[in-house]
Design an enzyme around this catalytic site. Structure first.
Site, PDB file in Angstrom:
ATOM      1  CG  HIS A  72      -7.196 -26.247  21.464  1.00  0.00           C
ATOM      2  ND1 HIS A  72      -7.289 -26.207  22.746  1.00  0.00           N
ATOM      3  CD2 HIS A  72      -6.890 -25.191  21.138  1.00  0.00           C
ATOM      4  CE1 HIS A  72      -6.998 -25.045  23.366  1.00  0.00           C
ATOM      5  NE2 HIS A  72      -6.458 -24.157  22.324  1.00  0.00           N
ATOM      6  CE1 TYR A 205     -11.002 -31.604  28.066  1.00  0.00           C
ATOM      7  CE2 TYR A 205     -12.567 -31.807  29.753  1.00  0.00           C
ATOM      8  CZ  TYR A 205     -12.324 -31.664  28.401  1.00  0.00           C
ATOM      9  OH  TYR A 205     -13.118 -30.945  27.877  1.00  0.00           O
ATOM     10  N   PRO A 297     -20.817 -30.840  32.166  1.00  0.00           N
ATOM     11  CG  PRO A 297     -19.950 -29.221  33.304  1.00  0.00           C
ATOM     12  CD  PRO A 297     -21.016 -30.153  33.582  1.00  0.00           C
ATOM     13  CE  LYS A 301     -19.737 -34.574  22.537  1.00  0.00           C
ATOM     14  NZ  LYS A 301     -18.669 -33.859  21.683  1.00  0.00           N
ATOM     15  CE1 TYR A 389     -13.674 -32.907  25.171  1.00  0.00           C
ATOM     16  CE2 TYR A 389     -12.530 -31.931  22.926  1.00  0.00           C
ATOM     17  CZ  TYR A 389     -12.997 -31.876  24.310  1.00  0.00           C
ATOM     18  OH  TYR A 389     -12.754 -30.658  25.080  1.00  0.00           O
TER      19      TYR A 389
HETATM   20  P1  RFL Z   1     -29.394 -20.535  28.102  1.00  0.00           P
HETATM   21  O1  RFL Z   1     -28.059 -20.349  27.676  1.00  0.00           O
HETATM   22  O2  RFL Z   1     -29.719 -21.365  29.333  1.00  0.00           O
HETATM   23  O3  RFL Z   1     -30.435 -19.684  27.787  1.00  0.00           O
HETATM   24  C1  RFL Z   1     -31.686 -19.637  28.081  1.00  0.00           C
HETATM   25  C2  RFL Z   1     -32.292 -18.225  28.139  1.00  0.00           C
HETATM   26  O4  RFL Z   1     -33.660 -18.096  28.161  1.00  0.00           O
HETATM   27  C3  RFL Z   1     -33.928 -17.155  29.171  1.00  0.00           C
HETATM   28  N1  RFL Z   1     -35.195 -17.375  29.922  1.00  0.00           N
HETATM   29  C4  RFL Z   1     -36.611 -16.831  29.959  1.00  0.00           C
HETATM   30  N2  RFL Z   1     -36.610 -15.827  28.930  1.00  0.00           N
HETATM   31  C5  RFL Z   1     -37.791 -15.402  28.934  1.00  0.00           C
HETATM   32  N3  RFL Z   1     -38.992 -16.023  29.847  1.00  0.00           N
HETATM   33  C6  RFL Z   1     -38.595 -17.043  30.723  1.00  0.00           C
HETATM   34  N4  RFL Z   1     -39.584 -17.286  31.617  1.00  0.00           N
HETATM   35  C7  RFL Z   1     -37.316 -17.516  30.690  1.00  0.00           C
HETATM   36  N5  RFL Z   1     -36.522 -18.382  31.301  1.00  0.00           N
HETATM   37  C8  RFL Z   1     -35.435 -18.372  31.043  1.00  0.00           C
HETATM   38  C9  RFL Z   1     -32.784 -17.229  29.946  1.00  0.00           C
HETATM   39  O5  RFL Z   1     -32.526 -15.871  30.816  1.00  0.00           O
HETATM   40  C10 RFL Z   1     -31.534 -17.287  29.082  1.00  0.00           C
HETATM   41  O6  RFL Z   1     -30.972 -16.207  28.581  1.00  0.00           O
HETATM   42  O7  RFL Z   1     -29.876 -22.052  27.140  1.00  0.00           O
HETATM   43  P2  RFL Z   1     -29.409 -22.573  25.798  1.00  0.00           P
HETATM   44  O8  RFL Z   1     -29.471 -21.363  24.658  1.00  0.00           O
HETATM   45  O9  RFL Z   1     -30.228 -23.675  25.477  1.00  0.00           O
HETATM   46  O10 RFL Z   1     -27.923 -22.524  25.538  1.00  0.00           O
HETATM   47  C11 RFL Z   1     -27.401 -23.854  26.259  1.00  0.00           C
HETATM   48  C12 RFL Z   1     -26.027 -23.303  26.659  1.00  0.00           C
HETATM   49  O11 RFL Z   1     -25.862 -22.203  27.495  1.00  0.00           O
HETATM   50  C13 RFL Z   1     -25.345 -24.706  27.828  1.00  0.00           C
HETATM   51  O12 RFL Z   1     -25.771 -25.838  27.161  1.00  0.00           O
HETATM   52  C14 RFL Z   1     -23.996 -24.715  27.704  1.00  0.00           C
HETATM   53  O13 RFL Z   1     -23.428 -23.446  28.586  1.00  0.00           O
HETATM   54  C15 RFL Z   1     -23.325 -25.740  28.588  1.00  0.00           C
HETATM   55  N6  RFL Z   1     -21.705 -25.873  28.795  1.00  0.00           N
HETATM   56  C16 RFL Z   1     -20.868 -26.136  27.531  1.00  0.00           C
HETATM   57  N7  RFL Z   1     -21.610 -26.463  26.522  1.00  0.00           N
HETATM   58  C17 RFL Z   1     -20.497 -26.662  25.574  1.00  0.00           C
HETATM   59  O14 RFL Z   1     -20.916 -27.171  24.362  1.00  0.00           O
HETATM   60  N8  RFL Z   1     -19.050 -26.811  25.647  1.00  0.00           N
HETATM   61  C18 RFL Z   1     -18.651 -26.520  26.895  1.00  0.00           C
HETATM   62  O15 RFL Z   1     -17.349 -26.198  26.776  1.00  0.00           O
HETATM   63  C19 RFL Z   1     -19.626 -26.075  27.933  1.00  0.00           C
HETATM   64  N9  RFL Z   1     -19.103 -25.748  29.303  1.00  0.00           N
HETATM   65  C20 RFL Z   1     -21.263 -25.415  30.133  1.00  0.00           C
HETATM   66  C21 RFL Z   1     -19.962 -25.689  30.030  1.00  0.00           C
HETATM   67  C22 RFL Z   1     -22.317 -25.065  30.963  1.00  0.00           C
HETATM   68  C23 RFL Z   1     -21.680 -24.634  32.224  1.00  0.00           C
HETATM   69  N10 RFL Z   1     -22.548 -24.505  33.309  1.00  0.00           N
HETATM   70  C24 RFL Z   1     -22.442 -23.313  33.912  1.00  0.00           C
HETATM   71  C25 RFL Z   1     -23.635 -25.215  33.516  1.00  0.00           C
HETATM   72  C26 RFL Z   1     -19.572 -25.260  31.394  1.00  0.00           C
HETATM   73  C27 RFL Z   1     -20.228 -24.902  32.352  1.00  0.00           C
HETATM   74  C28 RFL Z   1     -19.446 -24.692  33.647  1.00  0.00           C
HETATM   75  C1  PHB Z   2     -14.549 -24.406  29.145  1.00  0.00           C
HETATM   76  O1  PHB Z   2     -13.945 -23.775  28.758  1.00  0.00           O
HETATM   77  O2  PHB Z   2     -15.691 -23.639  30.096  1.00  0.00           O
HETATM   78  C2  PHB Z   2     -15.026 -25.610  29.301  1.00  0.00           C
HETATM   79  C3  PHB Z   2     -14.054 -26.196  28.348  1.00  0.00           C
HETATM   80  C4  PHB Z   2     -14.271 -27.828  28.429  1.00  0.00           C
HETATM   81  C5  PHB Z   2     -15.295 -28.408  29.116  1.00  0.00           C
HETATM   82  C6  PHB Z   2     -16.164 -27.677  29.934  1.00  0.00           C
HETATM   83  C7  PHB Z   2     -15.958 -25.954  29.982  1.00  0.00           C
HETATM   84  O3  PHB Z   2     -15.454 -29.736  28.960  1.00  0.00           O
END
Ligand code: RFL
Ligand code: PHB
Length: 398
Positions: A72, A205, A297, A301, A389
Site C-alpha cells: 500500500h 482511518y 494499535p 507499530k 506511519y
Molecule cells: P505476542 O504475540 O504476545 O507473543 C508472546 C508469546 O508468548 C507466549 N507466552 C508464554 N510462553 C511460555 N511461558 C509463558 N509464561 C508465556 N506467557 C506468554 C504467548 O502465548 C505468546 O505466544 O508478543 P510478541 O511476539 O512480542 O509480538 C507482538 C505483537 O503480537 C503485537 O505487538 C501486535 O499484534 C500489535 N498490533 C499491531 N502491530 C503492528 O505492528 N501492526 C498492526 O497493524 C497491529 N495491529 C496489534 C494490531 C494488536 C492488536 N491487539 C489485539 C492488541 C491490532 C490489534 C487489534
Molecule cells: C489490522 O489490519 O489489523 C490493522 C491495520 C492497521 C492498524 C491496526 C490494525 O493501525
C-alpha cells in the site's frame, strides 16, 4: 538440557529472534505456553513497515509475504464525512507499507523453524526463570508426559523474554529494578474479520462523531474492520448485524454504499494501552516486543517494534559470541528505547486525534477536525504523519 539462548514465547518476536540467531550459528530453544495452533488463531497486526519486510527477507522467509501481501502506497483519513488520501509513497520519497497478517507472518516463521529442525517446546507449563543475575541462567518448566507432568530444566547463557505483555519474564525481575510507564485509554477496539471483499483498496482511518472506525484487510476477499467501543461492552453485545450497521454509520456515503458484508470469521475486543518498561534488561535476561512495551494499535507499530527489538538484540548477542564484547548487549535497551518512545508518541498522538473522548465533548471533536484539516492541507503536516506511519530506518540516529 543446555542451549545458548533460551527464548520464552513463540510469537513473532520469539520466532524472528530464533531465525536471526540461527543464521549466525547460535543455538536456541523456544518455549511456548500454548500450542502452535493456538498461537496461530490470534488475529492481530496487519501492517508491516519496510524494516519488518526486510527482516523477513533477511531470514529467508519472505517469499509468501511478497506473493500474497498487499503493498500500500497510502491510506485514507476520513473526517467530517469526507475522505482524504495520505500519499505515503510520495510524501516519504518512495516508501510503502505491506498489508500481511500477523498470523501469516507467524506461520512462515514457524514453518521455517520446523524445516531447519530447530527446537520449539510447545505447551511448556508453569515456566519460571532463574539465576539471570549470574552467568548461568536457567529456565524450568513442566511438560505433559505419559506419566503426567514432568519437570524439566534448561541451562543457558541468556534468557530472552518474548512472552508478551502478560508473560512471566518481566514479572520475574526484582521489584524496583524496572521503571514502568503506563496509560490506559477509556475505550477498546472491537475487531471483526470477515469473509468479504475490502470496502476500499487501501485502509480507511475514520474519525466520526460516533467514534473511531478502521477499515483494513487481509486479502482481496477478506476484510478486517475495527470499531471504537466503550470498555464496558462485551463481544456478545455485538451481533454481526449491529457491527455492520454501526460501521456504516461511521463511514462516508461512498464507502457506506460500497461496503459488502459477509460471514464473520472472528470477533473480539482489545483494550488500548500505552506501556513502556525501562530498562529492557536485567543481568542476562532481556525483554523484547510486547513483553517490554505496548502501543495502542492506531499507528500499527506493535509488531514492527517487536521485529526491530529482536534485530537489535540478535546483533548484540552475535557480537557478544563472535567478538567477546558486551558493548552491544550493554547498549541494547537504550538503542531500542529511543525508537520505542518515538513510536509510543506517534501511536498516542494518532489515537488521541482519531478517537472520541467523551470527557472532551463537542469542543474536543472540533479541535480534532481542525487538526485533521491542517494535516491534510499542509505538506509539512501530511509529511510528518506519513514519515511516522512508514516508520524509522533500522540505523536511525546512528
Ligand atoms: P505476542 O504475540 O504476545 O507473543 C508472546 C508469546 O508468548 C507466549 N507466552 C508464554 N510462553 C511460555 N511461558 C509463558 N509464561 C508465556 N506467557 C506468554 C504467548 O502465548 C505468546 O505466544 O508478543 P510478541 O511476539 O512480542 O509480538 C507482538 C505483537 O503480537 C503485537 O505487538 C501486535 O499484534 C500489535 N498490533 C499491531 N502491530 C503492528 O505492528 N501492526 C498492526 O497493524 C497491529 N495491529 C496489534 C494490531 C494488536 C492488536 N491487539 C489485539 C492488541 C491490532 C490489534 C487489534
Ligand atoms: C489490522 O489490519 O489489523 C490493522 C491495520 C492497521 C492498524 C491496526 C490494525 O493501525
Amino acid at each position: 538440557m543446555r542451549t545458548q539462548v533460551a527464548i520464552i514465547g513463540a510469537g513473532p518476536s520469539g520466532l524472528l529472534l530464533g531465525q536471526l540467531l540461527n543464521k549466525a550459528g547460535i543455538d536456541t530453544i523456544i518455549l511456548e505456553r500454548q500450542t502452535s495452533d493456538h498461537v496461530l488463531t490470534r488475529i492481530r497486526a496487519g501492517v508491516l513497515e519496510q524494516v519488518c519486510v526486510d527482516l523477513m527477507d533477511e531470514v529467508g522467509v519472505g517469499q509468501r509475504m511478497h506473493h500474497e501481501g498487499l503493498v500500500h502506497g497510502g491510506f485514507d483519513l476520513l473526517f467530517k464525512g469526507q475522505r482524504h488520501r495520505i500519499d505515503l509513497n510520495r510524501l516519504t520519497g518512495g516508501k510503502n507499507v505491506m498489508v500481511y497478517g500477523q498470523t501469516e507472518l507467524t506461520r512462515d516463521l514457524m514453518d521455517a523453524r520446523k524445516a531447519s529442525g530447530l527446537s520449539t517446546i510447545y505447551t511448556a507449563g508453569n515456566l519460571t526463570v532463574h539465576d539471570f543475575d549470574s552467568h548461568q541462567p536457567r529456565v524450568r518448566y513442566e511438560e505433559d508426559g505419559v506419566k503426567g507432568k514432568k519437570a524439566n530444566e534448561i541451562e543457558c547463557d541468556f534468557i530472552v523474554g518474548c512472552d508478551g505483555f502478560h508473560g512471566v519474564c518481566r514479572a520475574s525481575v526484582p521489584s524496583g529494578a524496572l521503571r514502568e510507564f503506563e496509560k490506559i485509554y477509556p475505550f477498546g477496539w472491537l475487531g471483526m474479520l470477515s469473509e468479504s471483499p475490502p470496502v476500499h483498496e487501501e485502509l480507511i482511518y475514520a474519525n466520526s462523531p460516533r467514534g473511531f472506525a478502521l477499515c483494513s484487510q487481509r486479502s482481496q476477499t477478506r476484510s478486517r474492520y475495527y470499531l471504537q467501543v466503550p470498555l464496558t461492552d462485551k463481544v456478545q453485545d455485538w451481533s454481526d448485524e449491529a457491527f455492520w450497521q454501526e460501521l456504516r454509520l461511521r463511514l462516508d456515503p461512498k464507502a457506506r454504499e460500497q461496503l459488502v458484508t459477509g460471514p464473520t470469521i472472528e470477533k473480539s475486543i482489545a483494550p488500548l494501552r500505552s506501556f513502556v518498561t525501562e530498562p529492557m534488561r536485567f543481568g542476562r535476561l532481556f525483554l523484547a516486543g510486547d513483553a517490554a512495551h505496548i502501543v495502542p494499535p492506531t499507528g500499527a507499530k506493535g509488531l514492527n517494534l517487536a521485529a526491530t527489538d529482536v534485530k537489535y538484540l540478535s546483533s548484540a548477542l552475535i557480537e557478544c559470541y563472535e567478538e567477546k564484547s558486551e558493548a552491544g548487549i550493554d547498549h541494547y535497551s537504550e538503542r531500542c528505547l529511543r525508537r520505542i518512545w518515538r513510536a509510543e508518541r506517534f501511536s498516542w498522538w494518532l489515537t488521541s486525534l482519531m478517537h472520541r473522548f467523551p470527557e472532551n465533548g463537542e469542543m474536543g471533536q472540533k479541535f480534532q477536525e481542525a487538526e485533521l484539516d491542517y494535516l491534510i492541507n499542509s505538506e509539512a503536516g501530511s509529511r510528518s504523519l506519513a514519515e511516522n506511519y512508514v516508520g524509522l530506518p533500522l540505523d536511525f540516529g546512528e
